[in-house]
Design an enzyme around this catalytic site. Structure first.
Site, PDB file in Angstrom:
ATOM      1  N   HIS A 323       0.930  -1.256   0.011  1.00 22.20           N
ATOM      2  CA  HIS A 323       0.035   0.007  -0.002  1.00 22.20           C
ATOM      3  C   HIS A 323       0.850   1.111   0.077  1.00 22.20           C
ATOM      4  O   HIS A 323       1.872   1.291   0.752  1.00 22.20           O
ATOM      5  CB  HIS A 323      -0.929   0.004   1.053  1.00 22.20           C
ATOM      6  CG  HIS A 323      -2.139   0.999   1.173  1.00 22.20           C
ATOM      7  ND1 HIS A 323      -1.911   2.172   1.377  1.00 22.20           N
ATOM      8  CD2 HIS A 323      -3.409   0.621   0.658  1.00 22.20           C
ATOM      9  CE1 HIS A 323      -3.533   2.641   1.046  1.00 22.20           C
ATOM     10  NE2 HIS A 323      -4.009   1.837   0.609  1.00 22.20           N
ATOM     11  N   ASP A 380      -8.041  -5.223   0.092  1.00 18.07           N
ATOM     12  CA  ASP A 380      -8.483  -6.111  -1.019  1.00 18.07           C
ATOM     13  C   ASP A 380      -8.101  -7.583  -0.920  1.00 18.07           C
ATOM     14  O   ASP A 380      -8.582  -8.393  -1.741  1.00 18.07           O
ATOM     15  CB  ASP A 380      -7.827  -5.441  -2.217  1.00 18.07           C
ATOM     16  CG  ASP A 380      -8.593  -4.262  -2.577  1.00 18.07           C
ATOM     17  OD1 ASP A 380      -9.843  -4.067  -2.491  1.00 18.07           O
ATOM     18  OD2 ASP A 380      -7.915  -3.358  -3.329  1.00 18.07           O
TER      19      ASP A 380
HETATM   20  N1  CMC Z   1       4.110  -7.665  -4.950  1.00 17.33           N
HETATM   21  C1  CMC Z   1       5.615  -7.771  -5.066  1.00 17.33           C
HETATM   22  N2  CMC Z   1       6.170  -6.703  -4.805  1.00 17.33           N
HETATM   23  C2  CMC Z   1       5.513  -5.483  -4.453  1.00 17.33           C
HETATM   24  C3  CMC Z   1       4.174  -5.490  -4.118  1.00 17.33           C
HETATM   25  C4  CMC Z   1       3.558  -6.544  -4.305  1.00 17.33           C
HETATM   26  N3  CMC Z   1       2.107  -6.550  -4.315  1.00 17.33           N
HETATM   27  N4  CMC Z   1       3.833  -4.148  -3.925  1.00 17.33           N
HETATM   28  C5  CMC Z   1       5.043  -3.373  -3.910  1.00 17.33           C
HETATM   29  N5  CMC Z   1       5.996  -4.312  -4.207  1.00 17.33           N
HETATM   30  C6  CMC Z   1       7.614  -3.807  -4.349  1.00 17.33           C
HETATM   31  C7  CMC Z   1       7.938  -3.088  -5.581  1.00 17.33           C
HETATM   32  O1  CMC Z   1       8.263  -3.797  -6.584  1.00 17.33           O
HETATM   33  C8  CMC Z   1       8.984  -2.228  -4.988  1.00 17.33           C
HETATM   34  O2  CMC Z   1      10.196  -2.969  -4.952  1.00 17.33           O
HETATM   35  P1  CMC Z   1      11.662  -2.464  -4.986  1.00 17.33           P
HETATM   36  O3  CMC Z   1      11.893  -1.327  -4.175  1.00 17.33           O
HETATM   37  O4  CMC Z   1      12.693  -3.426  -5.102  1.00 17.33           O
HETATM   38  O5  CMC Z   1      11.503  -1.742  -6.487  1.00 17.33           O
HETATM   39  C9  CMC Z   1       8.627  -1.983  -3.440  1.00 17.33           C
HETATM   40  O6  CMC Z   1       7.847  -2.809  -3.220  1.00 17.33           O
HETATM   41  C10 CMC Z   1       7.832  -0.677  -3.376  1.00 17.33           C
HETATM   42  O7  CMC Z   1       6.611  -0.544  -4.271  1.00 17.33           O
HETATM   43  P2  CMC Z   1       6.041   0.532  -5.052  1.00 17.33           P
HETATM   44  O8  CMC Z   1       5.370   0.113  -6.229  1.00 17.33           O
HETATM   45  O9  CMC Z   1       6.995   1.914  -5.106  1.00 17.33           O
HETATM   46  O10 CMC Z   1       5.025   0.894  -3.940  1.00 17.33           O
HETATM   47  P3  CMC Z   1       3.736   2.216  -4.374  1.00 17.33           P
HETATM   48  O11 CMC Z   1       3.321   2.901  -3.245  1.00 17.33           O
HETATM   49  O12 CMC Z   1       3.931   3.125  -5.647  1.00 17.33           O
HETATM   50  O13 CMC Z   1       2.474   1.004  -4.892  1.00 17.33           O
HETATM   51  C11 CMC Z   1       0.729  -0.078  -4.642  1.00 17.33           C
HETATM   52  C12 CMC Z   1       1.539   0.448  -4.018  1.00 17.33           C
HETATM   53  C13 CMC Z   1      -0.402  -0.698  -3.839  1.00 17.33           C
HETATM   54  C14 CMC Z   1       0.296   0.002  -6.073  1.00 17.33           C
HETATM   55  C15 CMC Z   1       1.464  -1.794  -4.665  1.00 17.33           C
HETATM   56  O14 CMC Z   1       2.009  -2.197  -3.419  1.00 17.33           O
HETATM   57  C16 CMC Z   1       1.015  -2.695  -5.640  1.00 17.33           C
HETATM   58  O15 CMC Z   1       0.973  -2.612  -6.877  1.00 17.33           O
HETATM   59  N6  CMC Z   1       0.131  -3.846  -4.849  1.00 17.33           N
HETATM   60  C17 CMC Z   1      -0.656  -4.636  -5.782  1.00 17.33           C
HETATM   61  C18 CMC Z   1      -2.074  -4.237  -5.900  1.00 17.33           C
HETATM   62  C19 CMC Z   1      -3.107  -3.804  -5.072  1.00 17.33           C
HETATM   63  O16 CMC Z   1      -3.016  -4.734  -4.037  1.00 17.33           O
HETATM   64  N7  CMC Z   1      -3.587  -2.755  -4.900  1.00 17.33           N
HETATM   65  C20 CMC Z   1      -4.681  -2.537  -3.938  1.00 17.33           C
HETATM   66  C21 CMC Z   1      -3.912  -1.259  -2.899  1.00 17.33           C
HETATM   67  S1  CMC Z   1      -5.208  -1.193  -1.329  1.00 17.33           S
HETATM   68  C22 CMC Z   1      -6.649  -0.562  -1.896  1.00 17.33           C
HETATM   69  C23 CMC Z   1      -6.846   0.590  -3.090  1.00 17.33           C
HETATM   70  O17 CMC Z   1      -6.115   1.210  -3.098  1.00 17.33           O
HETATM   71  O18 CMC Z   1      -8.027   0.264  -3.716  1.00 17.33           O
END
Ligand code: CMC
Length: 448
Positions: A323, A380
């Site tokens: 998140h 989720d």
């Molecule tokens: N699986 C594997 N690796 C992950 C995941 C995941 N679900 N989420 C983040 N990471 C890793 C990412 O690759 C990065 O690694 P590195 O530092 O080595 O490059 C690190 O964790 C930080 O991630 P980020 O993408 O920079 O974080 P963000 O804040 O931009 O993204 C997020 C947040 C929710 C989009 C992301 O965690 C994600 O894609 N999660 C899966 C989709 C999901 O469950 N979304 C629902 C969010 S909650 C409800 C809502 O918003 O509606």
């Protein structure tokens, strides 16, 4: 017009004044940036004069460090796993409140008295029908249309029937639009489902509670009686409460951005629904079930899928984990996990995916990759399992999320319009394209 159309507590934050300043120094100059203190948590740096006084703009892709507004609606501390609506902890609201009461709280600023809640309930209950002409609207979409597309289109489509919604400065017109939206969104959502499965549209029943009525419109058929299961209706009501607001997330910021152009509420909410559809946002609940099904179909080797998610050369991510703001357990996920256990027990639904989800959670939470990045299950991760146990198809999960998020979007749209600080949303950019160059006629261009 009711009393709350005139009076709510939303002006307090807008009136808060900056009390101090920070100084930004660079070679050749400095500028004072006033501080915007919060009640708890973040303090803002007011950069409103930064460009005119320094020539700089801020650069923050994804807005991870950018406060776009002050808000008195929801408080979230992602480091400590705290979520409060209008000051009330989510755990207390989940245990004692109802979705309509929470909707009232978010939109009008405080918990309603019994008379206010009855009046709100009555208003919402008496607007559940959608205009009969809209039946042909549903008919005209292809059978396999995604229900989120139909919901977004239906929501903006409602503005054609209610032109009074254009008058966003008339509190009475805004209030009736709010009531219509809360009342009719479940009808639109359920009909988009009925359309997809080729069943007759089921009209709302105003003697049922909000969640029970949604279940009735989704699952009843004219040829037999359908009795709403009380425990299932309660679980759905709980999910709606947990989804009701989450401060400046992607869809809410979209609603605020669109609304800042003085766009009417139907159109602003429709834009929010479109933003929510994405798998990185509300669409993740559908993606979680897809992932769990893939894991089961692939033989159930959890470690293999965790390794895939960790592999920087593999685009696969574990949906339902991580998140932007929670760097600790998402408090909503903790509540939902308990509810999932109860619903699965009540419905007797096949819980193979629930088992896989729990094993996946165990493996991920003990893995250095997830620990170091503070990736925990989010809202989720378990909500899809509840929707699935209730009988919703995967493509309807995000529609349910949208119904839950609606009061939050409305509250944020209203707060944005009423705030003195509001201007049309218009970020800047750092241009990195070609410098100025002269036009070349087509016969003088070199072949690529
Ligand atoms: N699986 C594997 N690796 C992950 C995941 C995941 N679900 N989420 C983040 N990471 C890793 C990412 O690759 C990065 O690694 P590195 O530092 O080595 O490059 C690190 O964790 C930080 O991630 P980020 O993408 O920079 O974080 P963000 O804040 O931009 O993204 C997020 C947040 C929710 C989009 C992301 O965690 C994600 O894609 N999660 C899966 C989709 C999901 O469950 N979304 C629902 C969010 S909650 C409800 C809502 O918003 O509606």
């Amino acid at each position: 017009m009711s009393d709350h159309a005139r009076s709510d507590g939303e002006t307090a934050t807008a009136e808060r004044r900056a009390t101090d300043a920070a100084t930004l120094n660079w070679t050749g100059g400095s500028v004072e940036l006033p501080l915007v203190p919060g009640v708890e948590g973040d303090t803002g740096l007011d950069i409103g004069k930064l460009r005119s006084e320094s020539g700089f703009i801020t650069y923050d892709p994804g807005y991870g460090n950018t406060g776009a507004c002050t808000s008195a609606i929801t408080y979230l501390d992602g480091e400590s796993g705290i979520l409060r609506y209008r000051g009330y902890p989510i755990e207390q609201l989940a245990e004692h409140s109802s979705f309509l009461e929470v909707a009232y709280l978010l939109i009008w600023g405080d918990l309603p008295t019994r008379a206010q809640l009855d009046a709100f309930h009555n208003e919402v209950t008496h607007h559940t029908l959608i205009r009969e002409e809209m039946r042909s609207f549903f008919d005209s979409f292809p059978t396999d249309a995604h229900p989120m597309a139909v919901l977004a289109a239906g929501t903006v489509g409602m503005s054609t029937f209610y032109p009074d919604s254009q008058n966003i400065s008339d509190p009475a017109a805004v209030e009736v639009t709010i009531n219509r939206l809360i009342a009719k969104l479940p009808t639109l959502a359920a009909w988009s489902f009925k359309k997809a499965i080729g069943q007759p549209y089921v009209y709302p029943r105003n003697d049922l509670g909000y969640a029970a009525n949604l279940l009735h419109m989704m699952f009843a058929v004219p040829s037999e009686d359908y009795e709403v299961d009380r425990q299932v209706a309660e679980a759905l009501d709980l999910l709606l409460i947990l989804h009701a607001d989450h401060e400046q997330n992607c869809s809410t910021s979209t609603v605020r951005m669109v609304g800042s152009a003085h766009t009417n509420l139907y159109a602003s909410i429709s834009a929010g629904i479109s933003a929510l559809w994405g798998p990185l946002h509300g669409g993740a609940n559908e993606a979680v079930i897809n992932t769990l099904e893939r894991i089961v179909a692939d033989g159930g080797d959890i470690q293999k899928w965790v390794d895939k998610a960790k592999d920087p050369n593999d685009a696969f991510r574990l949906a339902g984990f991580g998140h932007r703001v929670y760097k600790n357990f998402d408090p909503r996920a903790t509540i939902i996990k308990g509810a999932a256990e109860r619903v699965l027990a009540a419905t007797g639904a096949d819980d193979q995916l629930f088992e896989v989800a729990q094993r996946l959670e165990d493996v991920a939470l003990n893995d250095e990759y997830f620990i170091s990045r503070k990736l925990y299950p989010n809202v989720d991760f378990y909500s899809g399992l509840i929707y699935r146990a209730i009988g919703f198809p995967k493509t309807m999960f995000t529609n349910c999320f949208a119904i839950g998020r609606l009061p939050g979007w409305i509250a944020q749209w209203r707060e944005m319009l009423g705030a003195e600080e509001t201007k049309i949303g218009r970020p800047r950019q750092v241009y990195v394209g070609e410098p100025a160059r002269d036009y070349v006629t087509i016969d003088q261009r070199a072949d690529g």
